[in-house]
Write an enzyme that holds these catalytic residues in place. Structure first.
Site, PDB file in Angstrom:
ATOM      1  N   PRO A 124       0.787  -1.235   0.000  1.00  0.00           N
ATOM      2  CA  PRO A 124       0.000   0.000   0.000  1.00  0.00           C
ATOM      3  C   PRO A 124       0.819   1.287   0.000  1.00  0.00           C
ATOM      4  O   PRO A 124       0.816   2.050   0.975  1.00  0.00           O
ATOM      5  CB  PRO A 124      -0.828  -0.137   1.283  1.00  0.00           C
ATOM      6  CG  PRO A 124       0.057  -0.910   2.206  1.00  0.00           C
ATOM      7  CD  PRO A 124       0.788  -1.889   1.329  1.00  0.00           C
ATOM      8  N   CYS A 125       1.486   1.544  -1.114  1.00  0.00           N
ATOM      9  CA  CYS A 125       2.263   2.779  -1.207  1.00  0.00           C
ATOM     10  C   CYS A 125       1.365   4.010  -1.177  1.00  0.00           C
ATOM     11  O   CYS A 125       1.836   5.120  -0.889  1.00  0.00           O
ATOM     12  CB  CYS A 125       3.139   2.773  -2.452  1.00  0.00           C
ATOM     13  SG  CYS A 125       2.271   2.432  -3.978  1.00  0.00           S
TER      14      CYS A 125
END
Length: 276
Positions: A242-243
């Site tokens: 989850p950048c």
């Protein structure tokens, strides 16, 4: 494609986001639905099917300043998250992700000797190009802000010497699991520093955010903010790693490889679901 497909819901949300940005927070449900070309009831159902909250509530999450609110109220420092066992809650839909990193020497050879299967799939955030090895998903990209060919070239450039085989059927079970909230596996293919950053991203709980500075500290390189930002931007497995949960210290969104509108929508979607 039926109007129950996740990609259809995201397309509606993406259009709504543009309208909300142009019209401001005073838009009514009726006005927003009319702009999109739906009845208010249909629009409400589409929102509920995708995120589970009312359009008005979702407008608050989509607001440009919401990232700053998240940072103020739901800021997770990774060291604290790990100490209290939050690493598991960073998973998509509480999804249990196992991951394995490619050996540095193998990565340096550009993926030579590696077979990567790929295909296009429906996802909660539009058409997704998914790539996988026999060890797990190794790449996810999105196409609408760029076309499908450009998305393919983007991922292939990361491992130019790998053998690519279009085989949607073979990887469909792991893709269905990943987007359906069930167990799946990831194969992290990157340089050692990149892999450390991506592992840190997996420790951010859904509905929460952290900063590039926190990530740098968590991996033992507190002064490496810029390098962390670069590694975040090079994350090949968008959404599952989850950048989108990494923000600037001032609460700004920073960049997002697949478009800032998608990053805002992802943060809003997770925040709404975690509070709904």
């Amino acid at each position: 494609m039926t109007d129950q497909a996740p990609a259809y819901h995201y397309a509606v949300i993406a259009r709504a986001l543009k309208i909300i940005d142009a019209g401001g927070p005073g838009l009514t449900l009726e006005g927003l639905a009319a702009e999109i070309g739906m009845s208010p009831a249909h629009f409400q159902r589409t929102f509920s099917a995708w995120v589970g909250v009312s359009p008005k509530k979702y407008q608050q999450y989509l607001a440009i300043g919401h990232a700053r609110t998240l940072l103020a109220q739901r800021h997770t420092t990774l060291s604290a998250a790990l100490e209290v066992g939050l690493s598991g809650t960073g998973r998509l839909h509480d999804l249990f992700l196992t991951w394995e990193a490619m050996a540095p020497g193998d990565y340096a050879r550009g993926g030579a000797g590696l077979e990567i299967r790929w295909g296009w799939f429906d996802s909660p955030f539009g058409p997704a190009l998914v790539m996988a090895t026999d060890k797990g998903i190794c790449g996810i990209g999105f196409a609408d802000e760029i076309d499908a060919e450009a998305a393919m070239e983007d991922l292939v450039r990361r491992w130019p010497k790998a053998a690519y085989v279009e085989d949607r059927l073979a990887i469909a079970p792991m893709v269905d699991a990943a987007f359906g909230g069930r167990d799946t596996a990831l194969h992290l293919i990157g340089a050692p520093f990149q892999v450390k950053v991506w592992e840190a991203l997996l420790a951010i709980p859904s509905g929460h955010v952290t900063t590039y500075a926190d990530i740098a500290g968590a991996i033992g390189h507190p002064a490496a903010h810029r390098a962390v930002g670069t590694a975040v931007g090079r994350n090949p497995i968008s959404f599952l790693i989850p950048c989108h949960r990494a923000l600037r210290r001032d609460g700004g969104l920073g960049g997002y490889h697949w478009g800032l509108e998608r990053k805002r929508a992802m943060l809003a979607w997770e925040a709404a679901r975690s509070e709904g």
